[in-house]
Design a protein around this motif. Structure first.
Motif, PDB file in Angstrom:
ATOM      1  N   ALA A  60       0.836  -1.210   0.000  1.00  0.00           N
ATOM      2  CA  ALA A  60       0.000   0.000   0.000  1.00  0.00           C
ATOM      3  C   ALA A  60       0.866   1.254   0.000  1.00  0.00           C
ATOM      4  CB  ALA A  60      -0.941  -0.020   1.199  1.00  0.00           C
ATOM      5  N   GLY A  61       2.043   1.137  -0.569  1.00  0.00           N
ATOM      6  CA  GLY A  61       2.911   2.305  -0.707  1.00  0.00           C
ATOM      7  C   GLY A  61       2.505   3.147  -1.912  1.00  0.00           C
ATOM      8  N   ASN A  62       3.421   4.012  -2.345  1.00  0.00           N
ATOM      9  CA  ASN A  62       3.121   4.887  -3.482  1.00  0.00           C
ATOM     10  C   ASN A  62       2.734   4.104  -4.725  1.00  0.00           C
ATOM     11  OD1 ASN A  62       3.667   7.163  -2.039  1.00  0.00           O
ATOM     12  ND2 ASN A  62       5.740   7.451  -2.859  1.00  0.00           N
ATOM     13  N   MET A  63       3.500   3.050  -5.006  1.00  0.00           N
ATOM     14  CA  MET A  63       3.224   2.285  -6.231  1.00  0.00           C
ATOM     15  C   MET A  63       1.947   1.470  -6.078  1.00  0.00           C
ATOM     16  SD  MET A  63       5.360   2.952  -8.732  1.00  0.00           S
ATOM     17  CE  MET A  63       5.182   1.544  -9.844  1.00  0.00           C
ATOM     18  N   GLY A  64       1.784   0.820  -4.935  1.00  0.00           N
ATOM     19  CA  GLY A  64       0.556   0.052  -4.708  1.00  0.00           C
ATOM     20  C   GLY A  64      -0.673   0.936  -4.812  1.00  0.00           C
ATOM     21  N   GLY A  65      -0.589   2.108  -4.217  1.00  0.00           N
ATOM     22  CA  GLY A  65      -1.718   3.040  -4.281  1.00  0.00           C
ATOM     23  C   GLY A  65      -2.003   3.485  -5.696  1.00  0.00           C
ATOM     24  N   ALA A  66      -0.943   3.758  -6.462  1.00  0.00           N
ATOM     25  CA  ALA A  66      -1.143   4.230  -7.837  1.00  0.00           C
ATOM     26  C   ALA A  66      -1.726   3.136  -8.722  1.00  0.00           C
ATOM     27  CB  ALA A  66       0.186   4.727  -8.414  1.00  0.00           C
ATOM     28  N   ILE A  67      -1.247   1.906  -8.535  1.00  0.00           N
ATOM     29  CA  ILE A  67      -1.761   0.794  -9.358  1.00  0.00           C
ATOM     30  C   ILE A  67      -3.193   0.461  -8.958  1.00  0.00           C
ATOM     31  CG2 ILE A  67      -1.418  -1.629  -9.999  1.00  0.00           C
ATOM     32  CD1 ILE A  67       1.657  -1.071  -9.491  1.00  0.00           C
ATOM     33  N   ALA A  68      -3.492   0.506  -7.674  1.00  0.00           N
ATOM     34  CA  ALA A  68      -4.874   0.291  -7.229  1.00  0.00           C
ATOM     35  C   ALA A  68      -5.803   1.352  -7.817  1.00  0.00           C
ATOM     36  CB  ALA A  68      -4.937   0.307  -5.698  1.00  0.00           C
ATOM     37  N   GLY A  69      -5.339   2.596  -7.800  1.00  0.00           N
ATOM     38  CA  GLY A  69      -6.146   3.679  -8.361  1.00  0.00           C
ATOM     39  C   GLY A  69      -6.377   3.507  -9.853  1.00  0.00           C
ATOM     40  N   LEU A  70      -5.341   3.089 -10.557  1.00  0.00           N
ATOM     41  CA  LEU A  70      -5.454   2.849 -12.000  1.00  0.00           C
ATOM     42  C   LEU A  70      -6.481   1.758 -12.294  1.00  0.00           C
ATOM     43  CD1 LEU A  70      -4.221   3.155 -14.906  1.00  0.00           C
ATOM     44  CD2 LEU A  70      -2.577   1.387 -14.227  1.00  0.00           C
ATOM     45  N   ALA A  71      -6.375   0.658 -11.543  1.00  0.00           N
ATOM     46  CA  ALA A  71      -7.291  -0.470 -11.781  1.00  0.00           C
ATOM     47  C   ALA A  71      -8.732  -0.080 -11.450  1.00  0.00           C
ATOM     48  CB  ALA A  71      -6.844  -1.672 -10.948  1.00  0.00           C
TER      49      ALA A  71
END
Lengths: 208, 208
Positions: free
Chosen positions: B9-20
């Motif tokens: 749930a870091g920066n990348m996890g948050g960004a990929i979750a948001g994208l999906a």
């Protein structure tokens, strides 16, 4: 004397010669065939043509050659390269498979060249630029072309960067010569993407 | 069931979750801390939060973790990953030196992961994208963000590409999982350039 000697008169040699001449550098173009060298030099202000074996006139020497041709040229010029800035532009792909590089996994073509001519100041540059992007100054239609320059000699990098920027392109110091490995990986990936039409030969990766 | 599980749930996890989620996928976010997972999932339509150890709900599992944290998570989930699409986003840098990768020169983090979970369909993706470029959809001000996807399973690549494109980004098939090595070199080079302010954390290399 010339500011820069380009060995090789193919697409990349022609584009780099044109870039250097556009920035006001005096350029020597050497190729196996005088006709090929003259075809490049003839259209450029302050450029001369010769054949491989002629004395090197430039302080900066760009090996604008395919990787398999480099060793022979280095052998011919080994005694003239001490102290020179030698620029490796190769992407040492296995073109029979398009699936790997031909240099060892922990090495790079630039590291091999540095080992072969230990008195030279070796730089990796231009291998992440398609020739068309050097000629037009843009990656695709609108992104400025950036020349990544890796090497261990700061003054050498600055000398090459000065030629690149005088010619109107952006130069970026990409770190030590160890970064040649990553630059060659980037060049390799970019070639595979262009070969599969995921990008064009006038585009590729732009550093934004 | 969820379409995609993001572990991290870091920066990348948050960004990929948001994208999906932006593309209409149902998203499960798992992190060590439920609070961290909830902070990501809470703002997204159709997203749920949980902790590492919870059953994986998604058919696609993104390991949005730093490289050193991957092995432990794979160990915890090894028996649940058969047949799943497992996405490795890591850049396995030696952050103490910023001068090399910690994987073997002829290997890649993705290849190591594929060896650790042989029943999974492993992809390399997102490691050449800074989190900011996934969130904004652009590299710098104007270039569309491209997600490079490498892997040996075409259907798996297509499934991930569908999520990326539904979220509004461009997805490009970067070839077999062997190309993860070059993608990791590109990610490494890009990180060194950003750390030296030769590019910004909202930019990097754009595929034109």
């Amino acid at each position: 004397m010339a500011d820069i000697t380009i060995i090789g008169a193919g697409n990349m040699g022609g584009a780099i010669a044109g870039l250097a001449a556009a920035g006001g550098s005096s350029v020597q173009v050497l190729a196996r065939s005088l006709e090929a060298a003259s075809a490049v030099a003839g259209s450029l202000e302050g450029a001369s043509a010769g054949t491989v074996g002629d004395a090197i006139a430039g302080e900066i020497v760009v090996l604008a050659l395919p990787y398999p041709a480099v060793a022979e040229v280095l052998g011919a010029y080994a005694d003239q390269l001490d102290g020179k800035v030698v620029v490796d532009i190769t992407n040492p792909l296995d073109f029979s498979t398009f699936d790997s590089l031909v240099v060892a996994p922990d090495a790079s073509a630039a590291a091999e060249i540095a080992a072969a001519v230990p008195g030279a100041r070796v730089l990796k540059a231009f291998n992440t630029n398609f020739a068309g992007t050097l000629a037009t100054g843009s990656v695709g239609e609108a992104q400025p072309t950036t020349v990544l320059i890796a090497g261990d000699d700061t003054a050498a990098k600055e000398a090459l960067a000065a030629i690149v920027t005088a010619g109107g392109l952006r130069a970026v110091d990409a770190g030590s010569l160890r970064r040649a490995r990553e630059a060659e990986a980037l060049g390799f990936l970019q070639l595979t993407l262009a070969a599969q039409e995921k990008t064009s030969w006038g585009a590729g990766f732009a550093l934004i």
